[in-house]
Write a protein that holds these residues in place. Structure first.
Motif, mmCIF file in Angstrom:
data_model
loop_
_atom_site.group_PDB
_atom_site.id
_atom_site.type_symbol
_atom_site.label_atom_id
_atom_site.label_comp_id
_atom_site.label_asym_id
_atom_site.label_seq_id
_atom_site.Cartn_x
_atom_site.Cartn_y
_atom_site.Cartn_z
ATOM 1 N N UNK A 88 0.805 -1.225 0.000
ATOM 2 C CA UNK A 88 0.000 0.000 0.000
ATOM 3 C C UNK A 88 0.837 1.273 0.000
ATOM 4 N N UNK A 89 2.142 1.152 0.119
ATOM 5 C CA UNK A 89 3.024 2.308 -0.020
ATOM 6 C C UNK A 89 3.329 2.608 -1.494
ATOM 7 N N UNK A 90 2.891 1.753 -2.387
ATOM 8 C CA UNK A 90 3.117 1.970 -3.809
ATOM 9 C C UNK A 90 2.456 3.262 -4.268
ATOM 10 N N UNK A 91 3.259 4.138 -4.858
ATOM 11 C CA UNK A 91 2.770 5.454 -5.285
ATOM 12 C C UNK A 91 3.917 6.201 -5.958
ATOM 13 N N UNK A 92 3.582 7.325 -6.559
ATOM 14 C CA UNK A 92 4.596 8.289 -6.971
ATOM 15 C C UNK A 92 4.806 9.240 -5.806
ATOM 16 N N UNK A 93 6.056 9.411 -5.423
ATOM 17 C CA UNK A 93 6.413 10.251 -4.286
ATOM 18 C C UNK A 93 6.990 11.577 -4.778
ATOM 19 N N UNK A 94 6.524 12.641 -4.134
ATOM 20 C CA UNK A 94 6.935 13.989 -4.478
ATOM 21 C C UNK A 94 7.402 14.726 -3.227
ATOM 22 N N UNK A 95 8.294 15.668 -3.407
ATOM 23 C CA UNK A 95 8.594 16.602 -2.329
ATOM 24 C C UNK A 95 8.045 17.968 -2.705
ATOM 25 N N UNK A 96 7.802 18.779 -1.709
ATOM 26 C CA UNK A 96 7.348 20.138 -1.923
ATOM 27 C C UNK A 96 7.405 20.874 -0.585
ATOM 28 N N UNK A 97 7.083 22.112 -0.601
ATOM 29 C CA UNK A 97 7.059 22.894 0.624
ATOM 30 C C UNK A 97 5.968 22.350 1.543
ATOM 31 N N UNK A 98 6.078 22.642 2.828
ATOM 32 C CA UNK A 98 5.084 22.182 3.764
ATOM 33 C C UNK A 98 3.699 22.706 3.442
ATOM 34 N N UNK A 99 2.653 21.998 3.870
ATOM 35 C CA UNK A 99 1.292 22.283 3.406
ATOM 36 C C UNK A 99 0.686 23.589 3.899
ATOM 37 N N UNK A 100 1.326 24.271 4.818
ATOM 38 C CA UNK A 100 0.801 25.569 5.239
ATOM 39 C C UNK A 100 1.196 26.684 4.278
ATOM 40 N N UNK A 101 2.006 26.353 3.290
ATOM 41 C CA UNK A 101 2.425 27.301 2.261
ATOM 42 C C UNK A 101 1.793 26.928 0.926
ATOM 43 N N UNK A 102 1.752 27.867 0.002
ATOM 44 C CA UNK A 102 1.319 27.553 -1.361
ATOM 45 C C UNK A 102 2.374 26.670 -2.010
ATOM 46 N N UNK A 103 1.931 25.568 -2.581
ATOM 47 C CA UNK A 103 2.868 24.628 -3.175
ATOM 48 C C UNK A 103 3.628 25.263 -4.328
ATOM 49 N N UNK A 104 4.888 24.890 -4.437
ATOM 50 C CA UNK A 104 5.678 25.210 -5.617
ATOM 51 C C UNK A 104 5.262 24.293 -6.766
ATOM 52 N N UNK A 105 5.733 24.603 -7.962
ATOM 53 C CA UNK A 105 5.468 23.702 -9.091
ATOM 54 C C UNK A 105 6.012 22.311 -8.759
ATOM 55 N N UNK A 106 5.198 21.294 -8.995
ATOM 56 C CA UNK A 106 5.587 19.930 -8.656
ATOM 57 C C UNK A 106 6.664 19.420 -9.601
ATOM 58 N N UNK A 107 7.559 18.606 -9.040
ATOM 59 C CA UNK A 107 8.546 17.925 -9.867
ATOM 60 C C UNK A 107 7.941 16.699 -10.531
ATOM 61 N N UNK A 108 8.809 15.883 -11.098
ATOM 62 C CA UNK A 108 8.318 14.700 -11.813
ATOM 63 C C UNK A 108 7.994 13.553 -10.868
ATOM 64 N N UNK A 109 8.452 13.660 -9.641
ATOM 65 C CA UNK A 109 8.222 12.595 -8.678
ATOM 66 C C UNK A 109 9.115 11.395 -8.932
ATOM 67 N N UNK A 110 9.043 10.444 -8.009
ATOM 68 C CA UNK A 110 9.797 9.198 -8.154
ATOM 69 C C UNK A 110 8.875 8.037 -7.796
ATOM 70 N N UNK A 111 8.840 7.040 -8.661
ATOM 71 C CA UNK A 111 7.912 5.923 -8.492
ATOM 72 C C UNK A 111 8.455 4.928 -7.473
#
Length: 116
Positions: A88-111
């Motif tokens: 159930x951990x299967x997913x695309x993982x992304x990093x970004x700024x913490x959720x109390x801020x407006x998100x930056x443009x998302x990267x491509x992620x890593x599967x």
């Protein structure tokens, strides 16, 4: 403009481990809380782990005790150590700024795929 590059994903058997990395460019990295997020097929993106500027951490209940988030401000990098992985951990993982801020443009992620 902030640029996010995630890496470290792959195919792993249940119970295995992976370490994800994210390098952030174009920002004053140390001034922001950072987070790892994931999106599984057919599901909404969800927060997995957050680390504050002062390295206080917070985790989703589903990963608590198995995942560890860390940061290295000298490298503008944030990491996610994932142990005891489950299908159930299967997913695309992304990093970004913490959720109390407006998100930056998302990267491509890593599967991340957890499967026997």
């Amino acid at each position: 403009q902030v640029h996010l590059v995630e890496s470290g994903g792959g195919l792993v058997q249940p119970g295995g481990s992976l370490r994800l990395s994210c390098v952030v460019s174009g920002s004053i990295f140390s001034s922001f809380p950072m987070g790892w997020y994931r999106q599984a097929p057919g599901k909404q993106r969800e927060s997995v782990a957050i680390i504050t500027r002062g390295s206080i951490t917070n985790y989703a209940d589903s990963v608590k005790g198995r995942f560890t988030i860390s940061r290295d401000n000298s490298k503008n990098a944030v990491y996610l150590q994932m142990n005891s992985l489950k299908p159930e951990d299967t997913a695309v993982y992304y990093c970004n700024v913490g959720p109390t801020y407006s998100f930056w443009d998302w990267g491509q992620g890593t599967q991340v795929t957890v499967s026997s």
